[in-house]
Write a protein that holds these residues in place. Structure first.
Motif, short mmCIF file in Angstrom:
data_model
loop_
_atom_site.label_atom_id
_atom_site.label_comp_id
_atom_site.label_asym_id
_atom_site.label_seq_id
_atom_site.Cartn_x
_atom_site.Cartn_y
_atom_site.Cartn_z
N ARG A 31 0.83 -1.20 0.00
CA ARG A 31 0.00 0.00 0.00
C ARG A 31 0.87 1.26 0.00
NH1 ARG A 31 -2.24 -0.88 4.48
NH2 ARG A 31 -3.80 -2.31 3.70
N ALA A 32 1.91 1.26 0.80
CA ALA A 32 2.81 2.43 0.88
C ALA A 32 3.54 2.65 -0.44
CB ALA A 32 3.80 2.24 2.02
N LEU A 33 4.03 1.57 -1.05
CA LEU A 33 4.75 1.72 -2.32
C LEU A 33 3.82 2.21 -3.43
CD1 LEU A 33 7.07 -1.42 -2.28
CD2 LEU A 33 7.75 0.98 -2.08
N GLU A 34 2.57 1.77 -3.42
CA GLU A 34 1.62 2.23 -4.43
C GLU A 34 1.35 3.73 -4.30
OE1 GLU A 34 -0.06 0.91 -7.17
OE2 GLU A 34 1.48 -0.62 -6.94
N LEU A 35 1.50 4.27 -3.10
CA LEU A 35 1.22 5.69 -2.86
C LEU A 35 2.38 6.61 -3.27
CD1 LEU A 35 -0.60 5.45 0.56
CD2 LEU A 35 -1.60 6.06 -1.65
N VAL A 36 3.56 6.04 -3.49
CA VAL A 36 4.71 6.86 -3.88
C VAL A 36 4.43 7.47 -5.25
CG1 VAL A 36 7.17 6.84 -4.46
CG2 VAL A 36 6.34 5.49 -2.53
N GLU A 37 4.52 8.79 -5.33
CA GLU A 37 4.19 9.48 -6.57
C GLU A 37 5.38 9.62 -7.52
OE1 GLU A 37 2.16 13.13 -5.81
OE2 GLU A 37 0.63 12.15 -4.58
N HIS A 38 6.57 9.49 -7.02
CA HIS A 38 7.76 9.64 -7.86
C HIS A 38 7.97 8.38 -8.69
CE1 HIS A 38 8.86 13.29 -5.76
NE2 HIS A 38 8.58 12.66 -4.63
N ASN A 39 8.52 8.55 -9.89
CA ASN A 39 8.80 7.41 -10.75
C ASN A 39 9.96 6.58 -10.26
OD1 ASN A 39 6.71 7.90 -12.49
ND2 ASN A 39 7.93 9.19 -13.84
N GLY A 40 10.87 7.20 -9.55
CA GLY A 40 12.01 6.48 -9.02
C GLY A 40 12.63 7.23 -7.87
N LEU A 41 13.12 6.48 -6.91
CA LEU A 41 13.78 7.06 -5.73
C LEU A 41 14.95 6.17 -5.33
CD1 LEU A 41 10.75 7.77 -3.37
CD2 LEU A 41 12.12 9.50 -4.52
N VAL A 42 15.97 6.80 -4.79
CA VAL A 42 17.05 6.08 -4.13
C VAL A 42 17.23 6.76 -2.78
CG1 VAL A 42 19.49 5.46 -4.14
CG2 VAL A 42 18.21 5.49 -6.29
N LEU A 43 17.07 6.00 -1.71
CA LEU A 43 17.25 6.51 -0.35
C LEU A 43 18.57 5.99 0.19
CD1 LEU A 43 13.69 5.64 1.03
CD2 LEU A 43 14.43 7.79 0.03
N GLU A 44 19.49 6.88 0.45
CA GLU A 44 20.79 6.45 0.95
C GLU A 44 20.91 6.77 2.43
OE1 GLU A 44 25.58 7.29 0.48
OE2 GLU A 44 24.15 8.64 -0.47
N ASN A 45 21.44 5.83 3.18
CA ASN A 45 21.77 6.04 4.57
C ASN A 45 23.30 6.13 4.63
OD1 ASN A 45 22.43 5.92 7.28
ND2 ASN A 45 20.81 4.47 7.78
N PRO A 46 23.86 7.35 4.68
CA PRO A 46 25.32 7.49 4.65
C PRO A 46 26.01 6.80 5.83
CG PRO A 46 24.26 9.59 4.22
CD PRO A 46 23.18 8.64 4.66
N ALA A 47 25.33 6.71 6.96
CA ALA A 47 25.94 6.09 8.13
C ALA A 47 26.20 4.60 7.91
CB ALA A 47 25.06 6.30 9.36
N THR A 48 25.28 3.92 7.23
CA THR A 48 25.44 2.48 7.01
C THR A 48 26.00 2.16 5.63
OG1 THR A 48 23.19 2.25 6.18
CG2 THR A 48 23.53 1.94 8.56
N LYS A 49 26.10 3.18 4.80
CA LYS A 49 26.55 3.01 3.42
C LYS A 49 25.67 2.00 2.67
CE LYS A 49 31.40 4.28 4.25
NZ LYS A 49 31.13 5.64 4.45
N LYS A 50 24.37 2.10 2.92
CA LYS A 50 23.38 1.25 2.27
C LYS A 50 22.35 2.16 1.60
CE LYS A 50 24.73 -2.74 4.08
NZ LYS A 50 25.17 -3.88 3.35
N ALA A 51 21.71 1.62 0.56
CA ALA A 51 20.69 2.39 -0.16
C ALA A 51 19.49 1.51 -0.46
CB ALA A 51 21.26 2.95 -1.46
#
Length: 182
Positions: A31-51
Motif C-alpha cells: 500500500r505504501a509503495l503504491e502511494l509513492v508518486e515519484h517514478n524512481g527514488l534512491v534513499l541512501e543512509n550514509p551512516a550504514t553506506k546502504k541504499a
C-alpha cells in the motif's frame, strides 16, 4: 468487485520467502509503495553506506526471472490482496484511526498560514456541498448524536471546564470587551 480491494504480485528475497511472512505488514508495504508518486527514488543512509531503490512503472523484461535470480529474489511471486484505502489498518480500532486523523488535522492547521488554511477549508466546504444531501444529513445527525452522548457522559466538572475554556478562547479572539464593545 470488492470496494478498495486491489492485488499485486510481489517478489521477496530468497531468504524472506523461506521464512514466515506477516500478511498485514506485507499489505502495508505494498500500500505504501503504491502511494509513492515519484517514478524512481534512491534513499541512501550514509551512516550504514546502504541504499534502498524504488522504480515505479518499470517495464518487465523478457528475462525478468533471470534478473530476479541474479539479485537473489525468489522467482515465485506471491499474490498480495490488500485494501487500497490509505487508512486501512486492521490492527487499530476505528476510534483510534479517527483520533489520529483529527490529531493530524490539528497539527497541519497550526503549520499553515491563514491564507493556505482558508483555501484548504474552502476545498473542504466544496467537498461537503457536493456530497449527496442524504449522506450529508446522515453525517450531521451521526455527529450530533455522538457529540450529545459524549457531553451527557462527561462529568459536570469537566463540562464546566470545557465551557470556561471555550469562553476564554472566544474572548481572546474577540478581545476582552466582547463583540461590539469598545
Amino acid at each position: 468487485g470488492i470496494k478498495n480491494a486491489s492485488w499485486r504480485r510481489v517478489y521477496l528475497t530468497q531468504a524472506q520467502a523461506a521464512g514466515p511472512i506477516a500478511p498485514d505488514k506485507l499489505a502495508s508495504a505494498v500500500r505504501a509503495l503504491e502511494l509513492v508518486e515519484h517514478n524512481g527514488l534512491v534513499l541512501e543512509n550514509p551512516a550504514t553506506k546502504k541504499a534502498t531503490t524504488y522504480l515505479k512503472n518499470f517495464s518487465v523484461p523478457a528475462d525478468f526471472n533471470d534478473a530476479l535470480t541474479a539479485q537473489q529474489f525468489d522467482t515465485r511471486g506471491i499474490y498480495v490482496l490488500y485494501n487500497s484505502n490509505l487508512y486501512a489498518d486492521s490492527s487499530r480500532t476505528l476510534e483510534d484511526q479517527f483520533f489520529d486523523l483529527q490529531k493530524a488535522q490539528m497539527d497541519l492547521m497550526v503549520q499553515m498560514d491563514p491564507e493556505a488554511l482558508g483555501q484548504a477549508m474552502a476545498r473542504g466546504m466544496d467537498l461537503w456541498n457536493n456530497m449527496d444531501p442524504q449522506m450529508r444529513g446522515q453525517m450531521m445527525g451521526t455527529m450530533m448524536k455522538a457529540g450529545m452522548q459524549m457531553w451527557q457522559k462527561m462529568p459536570a466538572e469537566q463540562q464546566q471546564q470545557l465551557m470556561q475554556s471555550m469562553m476564554q478562547n472566544v474572548q481572546g479572539l474577540l478581545g476582552n470587551g466582547g463583540p461590539g464593545r469598545p
